[in-house]
Write an enzyme that holds these catalytic residues in place. Structure first.
Site, PDB file in Angstrom:
ATOM      1  N   GLU A 118       4.179   1.797  -0.564  1.00 42.03           N
ATOM      2  CA  GLU A 118       5.073   2.007  -1.707  1.00 42.03           C
ATOM      3  C   GLU A 118       4.271   2.147  -3.007  1.00 42.03           C
ATOM      4  O   GLU A 118       4.681   2.861  -3.913  1.00 42.03           O
ATOM      5  CB  GLU A 118       6.099   0.877  -1.824  1.00 42.03           C
TER       6      GLU A 118
ATOM      7  N   TYR B 221       0.840  -1.207   0.000  1.00 37.22           N
ATOM      8  CA  TYR B 221       0.000   0.000   0.000  1.00 37.22           C
ATOM      9  C   TYR B 221       0.874   1.255   0.000  1.00 37.22           C
ATOM     10  O   TYR B 221       0.727   2.122  -0.861  1.00 37.22           O
ATOM     11  CB  TYR B 221      -0.900  -0.036   1.230  1.00 37.22           C
TER      12      TYR B 221
ATOM     13  N   GLN C 226      -0.709   4.376  20.659  1.00 36.71           N
ATOM     14  CA  GLN C 226      -0.428   4.958  19.331  1.00 36.71           C
ATOM     15  C   GLN C 226      -1.518   5.975  19.001  1.00 36.71           C
ATOM     16  O   GLN C 226      -2.651   5.842  19.477  1.00 36.71           O
ATOM     17  CB  GLN C 226      -0.340   3.856  18.252  1.00 36.71           C
TER      18      GLN C 226
ATOM     19  N   ARG D 152       0.472   9.945  14.321  1.00 36.75           N
ATOM     20  CA  ARG D 152       0.111  10.525  13.028  1.00 36.75           C
ATOM     21  C   ARG D 152      -0.777  11.745  13.234  1.00 36.75           C
ATOM     22  O   ARG D 152      -1.812  11.661  13.879  1.00 36.75           O
ATOM     23  CB  ARG D 152      -0.621   9.489  12.189  1.00 36.75           C
TER      24      ARG D 152
HETATM   25  P1  NAD Z   1     -12.755   1.820   0.259  1.00 34.65           P
HETATM   26  O1  NAD Z   1     -12.050   0.518   0.372  1.00 34.65           O
HETATM   27  O2  NAD Z   1     -14.097   1.964   0.877  1.00 34.65           O
HETATM   28  O3  NAD Z   1     -12.862   2.282  -1.254  1.00 34.65           O
HETATM   29  C1  NAD Z   1     -11.981   1.882  -2.270  1.00 34.65           C
HETATM   30  C2  NAD Z   1     -12.802   1.571  -3.513  1.00 34.65           C
HETATM   31  O4  NAD Z   1     -11.910   1.208  -4.590  1.00 34.65           O
HETATM   32  C3  NAD Z   1     -13.735   0.365  -3.313  1.00 34.65           C
HETATM   33  O5  NAD Z   1     -15.013   0.672  -3.800  1.00 34.65           O
HETATM   34  C4  NAD Z   1     -13.072  -0.746  -4.121  1.00 34.65           C
HETATM   35  O6  NAD Z   1     -13.989  -1.718  -4.574  1.00 34.65           O
HETATM   36  C5  NAD Z   1     -12.430   0.037  -5.246  1.00 34.65           C
HETATM   37  N1  NAD Z   1     -11.301  -0.650  -5.890  1.00 34.65           N
HETATM   38  C6  NAD Z   1     -10.268  -1.294  -5.290  1.00 34.65           C
HETATM   39  N2  NAD Z   1      -9.434  -1.803  -6.224  1.00 34.65           N
HETATM   40  C7  NAD Z   1      -9.945  -1.454  -7.441  1.00 34.65           C
HETATM   41  C8  NAD Z   1      -9.546  -1.683  -8.784  1.00 34.65           C
HETATM   42  N3  NAD Z   1      -8.430  -2.377  -9.075  1.00 34.65           N
HETATM   43  N4  NAD Z   1     -10.328  -1.205  -9.785  1.00 34.65           N
HETATM   44  C9  NAD Z   1     -11.468  -0.507  -9.510  1.00 34.65           C
HETATM   45  N5  NAD Z   1     -11.897  -0.258  -8.250  1.00 34.65           N
HETATM   46  C10 NAD Z   1     -11.141  -0.729  -7.232  1.00 34.65           C
HETATM   47  O7  NAD Z   1     -11.740   2.908   0.883  1.00 34.65           O
HETATM   48  P2  NAD Z   1     -11.889   4.485   1.072  1.00 34.65           P
HETATM   49  O8  NAD Z   1     -11.643   4.790   2.486  1.00 34.65           O
HETATM   50  O9  NAD Z   1     -13.114   4.979   0.424  1.00 34.65           O
HETATM   51  O10 NAD Z   1     -10.620   4.997   0.262  1.00 34.65           O
HETATM   52  C11 NAD Z   1     -10.715   5.604  -1.003  1.00 34.65           C
HETATM   53  C12 NAD Z   1      -9.340   6.093  -1.427  1.00 34.65           C
HETATM   54  O11 NAD Z   1      -8.836   7.041  -0.488  1.00 34.65           O
HETATM   55  C13 NAD Z   1      -8.291   4.982  -1.522  1.00 34.65           C
HETATM   56  O12 NAD Z   1      -7.457   5.225  -2.638  1.00 34.65           O
HETATM   57  C14 NAD Z   1      -7.511   5.136  -0.251  1.00 34.65           C
HETATM   58  O13 NAD Z   1      -6.183   4.687  -0.387  1.00 34.65           O
HETATM   59  C15 NAD Z   1      -7.567   6.642  -0.026  1.00 34.65           C
HETATM   60  N6  NAD Z   1      -7.382   6.968   1.399  1.00 34.65           N
HETATM   61  C16 NAD Z   1      -8.405   6.793   2.292  1.00 34.65           C
HETATM   62  C17 NAD Z   1      -8.188   7.082   3.629  1.00 34.65           C
HETATM   63  C18 NAD Z   1      -9.273   6.953   4.666  1.00 34.65           C
HETATM   64  O14 NAD Z   1      -8.994   7.155   5.832  1.00 34.65           O
HETATM   65  N7  NAD Z   1     -10.517   6.660   4.330  1.00 34.65           N
HETATM   66  C19 NAD Z   1      -6.931   7.519   4.059  1.00 34.65           C
HETATM   67  C20 NAD Z   1      -5.911   7.655   3.118  1.00 34.65           C
HETATM   68  C21 NAD Z   1      -6.156   7.388   1.784  1.00 34.65           C
HETATM   69  N1  UDP Z   2      -6.603  -0.571  15.544  1.00 39.23           N
HETATM   70  C1  UDP Z   2      -7.009  -1.113  16.751  1.00 39.23           C
HETATM   71  N2  UDP Z   2      -8.078  -1.962  16.752  1.00 39.23           N
HETATM   72  C2  UDP Z   2      -8.783  -2.275  15.636  1.00 39.23           C
HETATM   73  C3  UDP Z   2      -8.376  -1.708  14.401  1.00 39.23           C
HETATM   74  C4  UDP Z   2      -7.276  -0.865  14.395  1.00 39.23           C
HETATM   75  O1  UDP Z   2      -6.412  -0.846  17.804  1.00 39.23           O
HETATM   76  O2  UDP Z   2      -9.752  -3.047  15.737  1.00 39.23           O
HETATM   77  C5  UDP Z   2      -5.454   0.364  15.539  1.00 39.23           C
HETATM   78  C6  UDP Z   2      -4.375   0.045  14.524  1.00 39.23           C
HETATM   79  O3  UDP Z   2      -3.437  -0.856  15.060  1.00 39.23           O
HETATM   80  C7  UDP Z   2      -3.785   1.421  14.277  1.00 39.23           C
HETATM   81  C8  UDP Z   2      -4.973   2.366  14.435  1.00 39.23           C
HETATM   82  O4  UDP Z   2      -5.944   1.642  15.187  1.00 39.23           O
HETATM   83  O5  UDP Z   2      -2.824   1.729  15.256  1.00 39.23           O
HETATM   84  C9  UDP Z   2      -5.592   2.812  13.122  1.00 39.23           C
HETATM   85  O6  UDP Z   2      -5.835   1.658  12.341  1.00 39.23           O
HETATM   86  P1  UDP Z   2      -6.602   1.684  10.956  1.00 39.23           P
HETATM   87  O7  UDP Z   2      -6.561   0.296  10.420  1.00 39.23           O
HETATM   88  O8  UDP Z   2      -7.919   2.331  11.118  1.00 39.23           O
HETATM   89  O9  UDP Z   2      -5.746   2.670  10.023  1.00 39.23           O
HETATM   90  P2  UDP Z   2      -4.180   2.948   9.805  1.00 39.23           P
HETATM   91  O10 UDP Z   2      -4.017   4.344  10.235  1.00 39.23           O
HETATM   92  O11 UDP Z   2      -3.351   2.025  10.651  1.00 39.23           O
HETATM   93  O12 UDP Z   2      -3.970   2.706   8.359  1.00 39.23           O
END
Ligand code: NAD
Ligand code: UDP
Ligand code: UDP
Length: 313
Positions: free
Chosen positions: A149, A147, A211, A279
Site C-alpha cells: 500500500e 510495502y 508458487q 507472478r
Molecule cells: P535494497 O534493500 O537492497 O535497497 C534499498 C535501499 O534503500 C537500501 O540501501 C536502504 O538502506 C535504503 N533505504 C531504505 N529506507 C530508506 C530511507 N528511509 N531513506 C534512505 N534510504 C533508505 O533493495 P533493492 O532490491 O535494491 O530495491 C531497491 C528499490 O527497488 C526499492 O524501492 C524496492 O522496493 C524496489 N524493487 C525492487 C525489487 C527487486 O526485486 N529487487 C522488486 C520490486 C521493487
Molecule cells: N521463499 C522461499 N524460501 C525463502 C525465501 C522466499 O520459498 O527462503 C519464497 C517466498 O515465500 C515467495 C518467493 O519465494 O513465494 C519469493 O520470495 P521473495 O521474498 O524473494 O520475494 P516476493 O516476491 O515474495 O516479494
C-alpha cells in the site's frame, strides 16, 4: 554529444541502487547517492567513492532534502519481506513521506523523477500475466500491506504531482530482480537459496514450492530503468520491467542445487501470509515504448550470482 547531468539516486547504497549509480557514472554523469543504510551498506559503493563525480550522503528520505539536481531515481525502501516487515510503520513512511519529499524536491528544482514501484501493487493477482492496466488484488491490512500500500500510495502521489504540478514523472513496476550485491542475509529467495546451497545448509522452501515468480537479472533491469528515464516526457508509465520467464520456487531451488553442485536438502517451511501464488510480467509495453527486452536468462544470471556469493560466503 551526451550532456552531463546531476543525478540523485535515493537508496543508492542498496542492491539495485549501487548498480544504477555505477552505470550512471559510466555515462559521465554526476551522481549523488543518498541512503540511510537500513538495508544497504557502504561496501556496495566502496569502489565508486574515489570517483570525483560520485558523492555519498547519509540521509533518511522521510526528512526533507534540499539539493540541486536534474534527475531523481527514487529507490529508497527496503525490498525484502523480512526487512520491510521489521518496522512496518517506517516502511510506509519511507514510501509515502519519502515520495512527498522527493516530489517536492523535483517540483522546486524542475527535475524529472522516476519511482521504483513494484509488482507487489498487483498483490495476489487474479490476472495472469500481469498487465499495467490491472488494478491488483492487495490486502490493505495484512503483513505485506506496509510495502504494497505504501508503494501504491507513492504511485498515486506521483500521478497527482504530474496532473496538479505538471511534474515529469516515470513509474517503473519492478518484478523480482536478483544478482551480485544482494546482501547474504537479505532474505529474498534467490540469495537465500544460493547462500544455503553454498554452505550445505537446508534449502528453505516456503509452502510446497508451487508458487511462481519470474526472475530478472540486475543488468537487464538497470538498462530498462535508465531507458525509461530517457524516454519521451509523454511516456510516464506505469511500465512493467521484469523477465517473463516464470518458474516455481521448487524449480528455482533445483536450478541452484544443480549449478552449485550442493548436497543441501530441500525443507518445507510454512508459507508466509498473503504470499502471492503467481507472478509474471506482461512486458509488451516496455517492449514497444522502450524497445526493452531482457537478455539474460535464469541459468546465466544465477551462475553469475553464485560466482559473487562464492567470494563472500
Ligand atoms: P535494497 O534493500 O537492497 O535497497 C534499498 C535501499 O534503500 C537500501 O540501501 C536502504 O538502506 C535504503 N533505504 C531504505 N529506507 C530508506 C530511507 N528511509 N531513506 C534512505 N534510504 C533508505 O533493495 P533493492 O532490491 O535494491 O530495491 C531497491 C528499490 O527497488 C526499492 O524501492 C524496492 O522496493 C524496489 N524493487 C525492487 C525489487 C527487486 O526485486 N529487487 C522488486 C520490486 C521493487
Ligand atoms: N521463499 C522461499 N524460501 C525463502 C525465501 C522466499 O520459498 O527462503 C519464497 C517466498 O515465500 C515467495 C518467493 O519465494 O513465494 C519469493 O520470495 P521473495 O521474498 O524473494 O520475494 P516476493 O516476491 O515474495 O516479494
Ligand atoms: N521538500 C524537500 N526538498 C525540496 C522541496 C520540498 O524535501 O527541495 C519537501 C518538503 O518537506 C515539503 C515536501 O517536499 O513538505 C512537499 O513539497 P511541496 O512543495 O509539494 O509541498 P509543501 O508541503 O511545501 O507545500
Amino acid at each position: 554529444m551526451l550532456k552531463t547531468k546531476k543525478i540523485l539516486v535515493t537508496g543508492g547504497a542498496g542492491f539495485l541502487g549501487s548498480h544504477l549509480c555505477e552505470q550512471l557514472l559510466k555515462s559521465e554523469h554526476e551522481v549523488l547517492c543518498v541512503d540511510n543504510y537500513f538495508t544497504g551498506n557502504k561496501a556496495n559503493i566502496l569502489h565508486l567513492l574515489d570517483n570525483p563525480r560520485f558523492e555519498l550522503m547519509r540521509h533518511d528520505v522521510t526528512f526533507p532534502l534540499y539539493v540541486e539536481v536534474d534527475e531523481i531515481y527514487n529507490l529508497a525502501c527496503p525490498a525484502s519481506p523480512i526487512h520491510y516487515q521489521h518496522d512496518p510503520v517506517q516502511t510506509t513512511k519511507t514510501s509515502v513521506h519519502g515520495a512527498i519529499n522527493m516530489l517536492g524536491l523535483a517540483k522546486r528544482v524542475g527535475a524529472k523523477i522516476l519511482q521504483a514501484s513494484t509488482s507487489e501493487v498487483y498483490g495476489d493477482p487474479s490476472m495472469h500475466p500481469q498487465r499495467e492496466d490491472y488494478w491488483g488484488n492487495v490486502n490493505p491490512i495484512g503483513v505485506r500491506s506496509c510495502y504494497d500500500e505504501g508503494k501504491r500510495c507513492a504511485e498515486t502521489l506521483f500521478f497527482d504531482y504530474h496532473r496538479q504540478h505538471s511534474l515529469r514523472i516515470k513509474i517503473m513496476r519492478i518484478f523480482n530482480t536478483y544478482g551480485p550485491r544482494m546482501h547474504p542475509q537479505d532474505g529474498r529467495v534467490v540469495s537465500n537459496f544460493i547462500v544455503q546451497a553454498l554452505k550445505g545448509e537446508p534449502i528453505t522452501i516456503y509452502g510446497d514450492g508451487s508458487q511462481t515468480r519470474s526472475f530478472c537479472f540486475v543488468d537487464d533491469l538497470v538498462k530498462g530503468m535508465i531507458s525509461l528515464m530517457g524516454s519521451a516526457d509523454e511516456f510516464v508509465g506505469p511500465v512493467n520491467i521484469g523477465n517473463p520467464n516464470e518458474f516455481t520456487i521448487k524449480q528455482l531451488a533445483e536450478v541452484i542445487i544443480d549449478q552449485t553442485g550442493s548436497k543441501s536438502e530441500l525443507v518445507f517451511n510454512p508459507l508466509p501470509s498473503d504470499d502471492p501464488k503467481q507472478r509474471r510480467p506482461d512486458i509488451s509495453l516496455a517492449n514497444s515504448e522502450l524497445n526493452w527486452f531482457p537478455q539474460i536468462e535464469l541459468e546465466e544470471g544465477v551462475s553469475k550470482t553464485i560466482e559473487y556469493f562464492r567470494k563472500i560466503v
